[in-house]
Design an enzyme around this catalytic site. Structure first.
Site, short mmCIF file in Angstrom:
data_model
loop_
_atom_site.label_atom_id
_atom_site.label_comp_id
_atom_site.label_asym_id
_atom_site.label_seq_id
_atom_site.Cartn_x
_atom_site.Cartn_y
_atom_site.Cartn_z
N SER A 174 21.67 -0.87 74.35
CA SER A 174 22.01 0.44 73.79
C SER A 174 23.17 1.04 74.54
O SER A 174 23.37 0.77 75.74
CB SER A 174 20.80 1.38 73.88
OG SER A 174 21.16 2.70 73.52
N TYR A 201 14.29 5.79 78.70
CA TYR A 201 14.84 4.84 77.73
C TYR A 201 16.19 4.30 78.21
O TYR A 201 16.45 3.09 78.13
CB TYR A 201 14.99 5.55 76.38
CG TYR A 201 15.47 4.67 75.24
CD1 TYR A 201 14.58 3.84 74.56
CD2 TYR A 201 16.79 4.70 74.82
CE1 TYR A 201 15.01 3.06 73.50
CE2 TYR A 201 17.23 3.92 73.76
CZ TYR A 201 16.33 3.10 73.12
OH TYR A 201 16.78 2.32 72.06
#
Length: 318
Positions: free
Chosen positions: A213, A226
């Site tokens: 990501s 995250y």
């Protein structure tokens, strides 16, 4: 040219630029469209979902079937496992892998309806799809899933680690140990368990593709845990690639920016979902079908036989 003449020339240029600045900076008024069809852009309807999210309830629907993408046997008769393959990026990857000639195994947590739709989409491409339900945090499930895939199809060629857990937290003091633990064990342990189970079955020419990501590159203040896991996935990708290169197994990662999928409305508040993706230069989030071709590229030895240990950002112009 004399020093005074040079200084005068520089002031003249400065004045020209000041006049241009006074007109205002150019702004992208509309979302950039560079694909075969027009993709949705914010503002979206305000919406929020319970975990783990339901693709069928997304408004507007996520676009995953890439109607203008033509397969060319890049993965003919390969077998791929995709975790989180029921929806979002995973669903689109499953469809395009099938279009390229692969049989697919999708792993999902609890979204039976989404998984069924993905399986049917793979079948429409003329390939087989095995659906397995379970939790990638559980190493026993991961081992059994790989064993079932090999038993069903006789081999394994590609592993796509894609399943993820994400819920925002605005302050580190509010981030509970239970929340932190769930994120790390899903996003890191899950990738480790699946890779460890898969590697004994992979042969030279096989590929592992991890979903990273942009948050693992830049960090995001509301996604502390995250972001940490995605940065870890990038490091895991590079380290595992170095370890497996002698076995002829390539390991790479795709690092998307904002993508329209159930992960987002099951994380963000409804107001934030309505503006999702508006801050990137393209002024919109990606659709899953805009990300999935990168997985085909990295899975296919015809396309990427000399690529391993790489992180491929697809981030809308950041």
């Amino acid at each position: 040219m004399t020093k005074s003449a040079t200084a005068a020339k520089q002031r003249a240029i400065q004045n020209e630029v000041a006049e241009d600045d006074a007109k205002g900076k150019p702004k992208a008024e509309t979302a950039m469209q560079a694909g075969g069809r027009t993709y949705p852009a914010p503002p979206f309807p305000k919406q929020h979902q319970k975990k783990p999210g339901d693709e069928a309830k997304l408004s507007p629907p996520a676009l995953y079937d890439a109607p203008f993408y033509l397969g060319s046997n890049k993965l003919l008769d390969k077998v791929a496992i995709i975790t989180g393959g029921d929806s979002g990026i995973g669903r689109s990857v499953a469809v395009l892998f099938a279009r390229e000639g692969a049989d697919v195994v999708i792993l999902h947590l609890d979204e039976d309806k989404d998984a069924k739709e993905t399986s049917e989409a793979v079948a429409r491409e003329g390939r087989r799809c095995l659906v397995l339900k379970g939790d990638v945090k559980n190493s026993t499930f991961c081992r059994k899933a790989v064993q079932q895939a090999v038993s069903e199809f006789g081999k394994l060629d590609v592993l796509v680690n894609n399943a993820a857990f994400q819920v925002h937290s605005y302050d580190i003091e509010d981030l509970s140990e239970e929340h932190f633990d769930e994120t790390l064990k899903t996003n890191l342990y899950g990738y480790f368990h699946m890779a460890k189970a898969a590697v004994p079955h992979l042969r030279p020419g096989a590929a592992i593709i991890n979903t990273g990501s942009i948050t693992g590159i830049d960090g995001q203040k509301n996604l502390l845990d995250y972001s940490m896991t995605k940065g870890g996935i990038h490091a895991f990708t590079r380290a595992l690639a170095s370890q497996l290169v002698a076995k002829g197994i390539r390991v790479n990662a795709v690092a998307p920016g904002p993508v329209w999928r159930p992960l987002n409305p099951s994380d963000k508040e409804a107001e934030d979902v309505s503006k999702f993706g508006a801050n990137v230069p393209m002024k919109r989030p990606a659709q899953p079908e805009e990300i999935a071709p990168a997985y085909v590229f990295l899975a296919s030895a015809h396309c990427s036989s000399y690529i391993t240990g790489e992180i491929l950002p697809i981030i809308g112009g950041y």
